[in-house]
Design a protein around this motif. Structure first.
Motif, PDB file in Angstrom:
ATOM      1  N   VAL A  79       6.069   2.782  -0.653  1.00 31.54           N
ATOM      2  CA  VAL A  79       6.913   1.622  -0.920  1.00 31.54           C
ATOM      3  C   VAL A  79       6.982   1.412  -2.427  1.00 31.54           C
ATOM      4  N   GLY A  80       8.209   1.209  -2.923  1.00 30.71           N
ATOM      5  CA  GLY A  80       8.415   0.952  -4.345  1.00 30.71           C
ATOM      6  C   GLY A  80       8.896  -0.459  -4.570  1.00 30.71           C
ATOM      7  N   SER A  81       8.396  -1.079  -5.619  1.00 35.28           N
ATOM      8  CA  SER A  81       8.805  -2.431  -5.954  1.00 35.28           C
ATOM      9  C   SER A  81      10.281  -2.443  -6.340  1.00 35.28           C
ATOM     10  N   PRO A  82      11.028  -3.471  -5.915  1.00 40.49           N
ATOM     11  CA  PRO A  82      12.433  -3.569  -6.309  1.00 40.49           C
ATOM     12  C   PRO A  82      12.587  -3.919  -7.795  1.00 40.49           C
ATOM     13  N   ILE A  83      11.510  -4.400  -8.405  1.00 41.53           N
ATOM     14  CA  ILE A  83      11.543  -4.801  -9.814  1.00 41.53           C
ATOM     15  C   ILE A  83      11.054  -3.638 -10.679  1.00 41.53           C
ATOM     16  N   THR A  84      11.796  -3.335 -11.732  1.00 39.89           N
ATOM     17  CA  THR A  84      11.363  -2.306 -12.675  1.00 39.89           C
ATOM     18  C   THR A  84      10.954  -2.976 -13.979  1.00 39.89           C
ATOM     19  N   MET A  85       9.981  -2.350 -14.646  1.00 42.81           N
ATOM     20  CA  MET A  85       9.511  -2.858 -15.934  1.00 42.81           C
ATOM     21  C   MET A  85      10.384  -2.312 -17.041  1.00 42.81           C
ATOM     22  N   LYS A  86      10.672  -3.149 -18.015  1.00 41.44           N
ATOM     23  CA  LYS A  86      11.526  -2.727 -19.121  1.00 41.44           C
ATOM     24  C   LYS A  86      10.720  -1.862 -20.081  1.00 41.44           C
ATOM     25  N   SER A  87      11.085  -0.615 -20.159  1.00 37.43           N
ATOM     26  CA  SER A  87      10.519   0.352 -21.099  1.00 37.43           C
ATOM     27  C   SER A  87      11.471   1.537 -21.091  1.00 37.43           C
ATOM     28  N   LEU A  88      11.224   2.482 -21.933  1.00 34.71           N
ATOM     29  CA  LEU A  88      12.047   3.694 -21.947  1.00 34.71           C
ATOM     30  C   LEU A  88      11.168   4.896 -21.669  1.00 34.71           C
ATOM     31  N   PRO A  89      11.331   5.598 -20.575  1.00 33.47           N
ATOM     32  CA  PRO A  89      12.097   5.194 -19.392  1.00 33.47           C
ATOM     33  C   PRO A  89      11.424   4.005 -18.693  1.00 33.47           C
ATOM     34  N   PRO A  90      12.179   3.320 -17.821  1.00 30.16           N
ATOM     35  CA  PRO A  90      11.610   2.175 -17.098  1.00 30.16           C
ATOM     36  C   PRO A  90      10.445   2.601 -16.201  1.00 30.16           C
ATOM     37  N   LYS A  91       9.711   1.614 -15.700  1.00 27.73           N
ATOM     38  CA  LYS A  91       8.558   1.875 -14.828  1.00 27.73           C
ATOM     39  C   LYS A  91       8.716   1.083 -13.534  1.00 27.73           C
ATOM     40  N   ARG A  92       8.236   1.698 -12.442  1.00 32.63           N
ATOM     41  CA  ARG A  92       8.279   1.041 -11.128  1.00 32.63           C
ATOM     42  C   ARG A  92       6.904   1.195 -10.468  1.00 32.63           C
ATOM     43  N   ALA A  93       6.358   0.090  -9.981  1.00 34.41           N
ATOM     44  CA  ALA A  93       5.114   0.152  -9.208  1.00 34.41           C
ATOM     45  C   ALA A  93       5.440   0.680  -7.808  1.00 34.41           C
ATOM     46  N   ILE A  94       4.614   1.611  -7.345  1.00 39.26           N
ATOM     47  CA  ILE A  94       4.765   2.132  -5.986  1.00 39.26           C
ATOM     48  C   ILE A  94       3.396   2.103  -5.309  1.00 39.26           C
ATOM     49  N   ALA A  95       3.386   2.047  -3.989  1.00 41.91           N
ATOM     50  CA  ALA A  95       2.127   1.979  -3.252  1.00 41.91           C
ATOM     51  C   ALA A  95       2.174   2.881  -2.032  1.00 41.91           C
ATOM     52  N   LEU A  96       1.069   3.575  -1.814  1.00 37.72           N
ATOM     53  CA  LEU A  96       0.898   4.354  -0.593  1.00 37.72           C
ATOM     54  C   LEU A  96       0.291   3.416   0.442  1.00 37.72           C
ATOM     55  N   VAL A  97       1.023   3.177   1.517  1.00 37.97           N
ATOM     56  CA  VAL A  97       0.599   2.244   2.560  1.00 37.97           C
ATOM     57  C   VAL A  97       0.244   3.051   3.804  1.00 37.97           C
ATOM     58  N   ARG A  98      -0.977   2.826   4.304  1.00 39.84           N
ATOM     59  CA  ARG A  98      -1.462   3.557   5.477  1.00 39.84           C
ATOM     60  C   ARG A  98      -1.574   2.607   6.658  1.00 39.84           C
ATOM     61  N   ASN A  99      -1.068   3.043   7.815  1.00 37.56           N
ATOM     62  CA  ASN A  99      -1.217   2.310   9.063  1.00 37.56           C
ATOM     63  C   ASN A  99      -2.223   3.086   9.908  1.00 37.56           C
ATOM     64  N   SER A 100      -3.380   2.494  10.153  1.00 37.09           N
ATOM     65  CA  SER A 100      -4.453   3.199  10.874  1.00 37.09           C
ATOM     66  C   SER A 100      -4.188   3.304  12.374  1.00 37.09           C
ATOM     67  N   ASN A 101      -3.237   2.540  12.896  1.00 39.27           N
ATOM     68  CA  ASN A 101      -2.935   2.538  14.331  1.00 39.27           C
ATOM     69  C   ASN A 101      -4.190   2.274  15.174  1.00 39.27           C
ATOM     70  N   GLY A 102      -5.063   1.399  14.650  1.00 38.20           N
ATOM     71  CA  GLY A 102      -6.266   1.021  15.389  1.00 38.20           C
ATOM     72  C   GLY A 102      -7.399   2.024  15.325  1.00 38.20           C
ATOM     73  N   ASP A 103      -7.304   3.032  14.468  1.00 42.22           N
ATOM     74  CA  ASP A 103      -8.340   4.062  14.351  1.00 42.22           C
ATOM     75  C   ASP A 103      -9.586   3.464  13.704  1.00 42.22           C
ATOM     76  N   THR A 104     -10.701   3.447  14.431  1.00 42.39           N
ATOM     77  CA  THR A 104     -11.950   2.904  13.903  1.00 42.39           C
ATOM     78  C   THR A 104     -12.982   3.992  13.614  1.00 42.39           C
ATOM     79  N   CYS A 105     -12.600   5.253  13.750  1.00 42.64           N
ATOM     80  CA  CYS A 105     -13.526   6.342  13.492  1.00 42.64           C
ATOM     81  C   CYS A 105     -13.820   6.436  11.995  1.00 42.64           C
ATOM     82  N   ARG A 106     -14.908   7.115  11.650  1.00 40.87           N
ATOM     83  CA  ARG A 106     -15.349   7.165  10.259  1.00 40.87           C
ATOM     84  C   ARG A 106     -15.404   8.584   9.694  1.00 40.87           C
ATOM     85  N   GLU A 107     -14.741   9.510  10.332  1.00 38.86           N
ATOM     86  CA  GLU A 107     -14.694  10.874   9.818  1.00 38.86           C
ATOM     87  C   GLU A 107     -13.825  10.897   8.560  1.00 38.86           C
TER      88      GLU A 107
END
Length: 148
Positions: A79-107
């Motif tokens: 997911v990338g933020s809709p807001i970009t930071m003013k710089s040359l070139p501009p910057k965008r915060a992005i995040a890796l989002v994980r859905n565990s789907n209820g996984d409680t294992c610890r491997e």
């Protein structure tokens, strides 16, 4: 004697063909599926995922990640933020989002993820550049949009 030699030869031939098909199938399974990235609200709480390496090549981002799990199939989204930071070139915060789907294992699970970065471009024109700042990753990633 010739018949026995012929039978042994045919046996090895058929076994090696079966192994070849297994190797081809295994190679197909190792090819990472290209996931879609999206612009949107970055969640405040993100499940811990270690990003071991990140590489931008063309319009794709390849991540080597590890996380706790192993019992359920987990899904990932970039997911990338809709807001970009003013710089040359501009910057965008992005995040890796994980859905565990209820996984409680610890491997410790290690995985290669590949994302299409096209939606993260600053402008929809060839050569448009932007720095992507990935959550919990030390380096900024320079992305240059490449249109056909």
């Amino acid at each position: 004697m010739k018949i026995i030699t012929l039978l042994i030869g045919l046996t090895f031939f058929f076994i090696s063909c079966g192994e070849s098909n297994k190797m081809k199938n295994k190679a197909k399974q190792n090819i990472p599926k290209v996931l879609i990235s999206e612009i949107g609200e970055i969640p405040k709480e993100i499940l811990p995922t270690t990003i071991k390496s990140a590489q931008v090549e063309g319009n794709t981002l390849t991540l080597e990640v590890s996380y706790s799990g192993g019992c359920e199939d987990q899904s990932f989204n970039l997911v990338g933020s809709p807001i970009t930071m003013k710089s040359l070139p501009p910057k965008r915060a992005i995040a890796l989002v994980r859905n565990s789907n209820g996984d409680t294992c610890r491997e410790l699970v290690e995985k290669t993820l590949t994302f299409d970065l096209t939606s993260m471009a600053y402008q929809e024109k060839d050569g448009s550049q932007i720095y992507l700042i990935l959550n919990d990753y030390k380096e900024q990633l320079l992305y240059t949009l490449k249109l056909n």
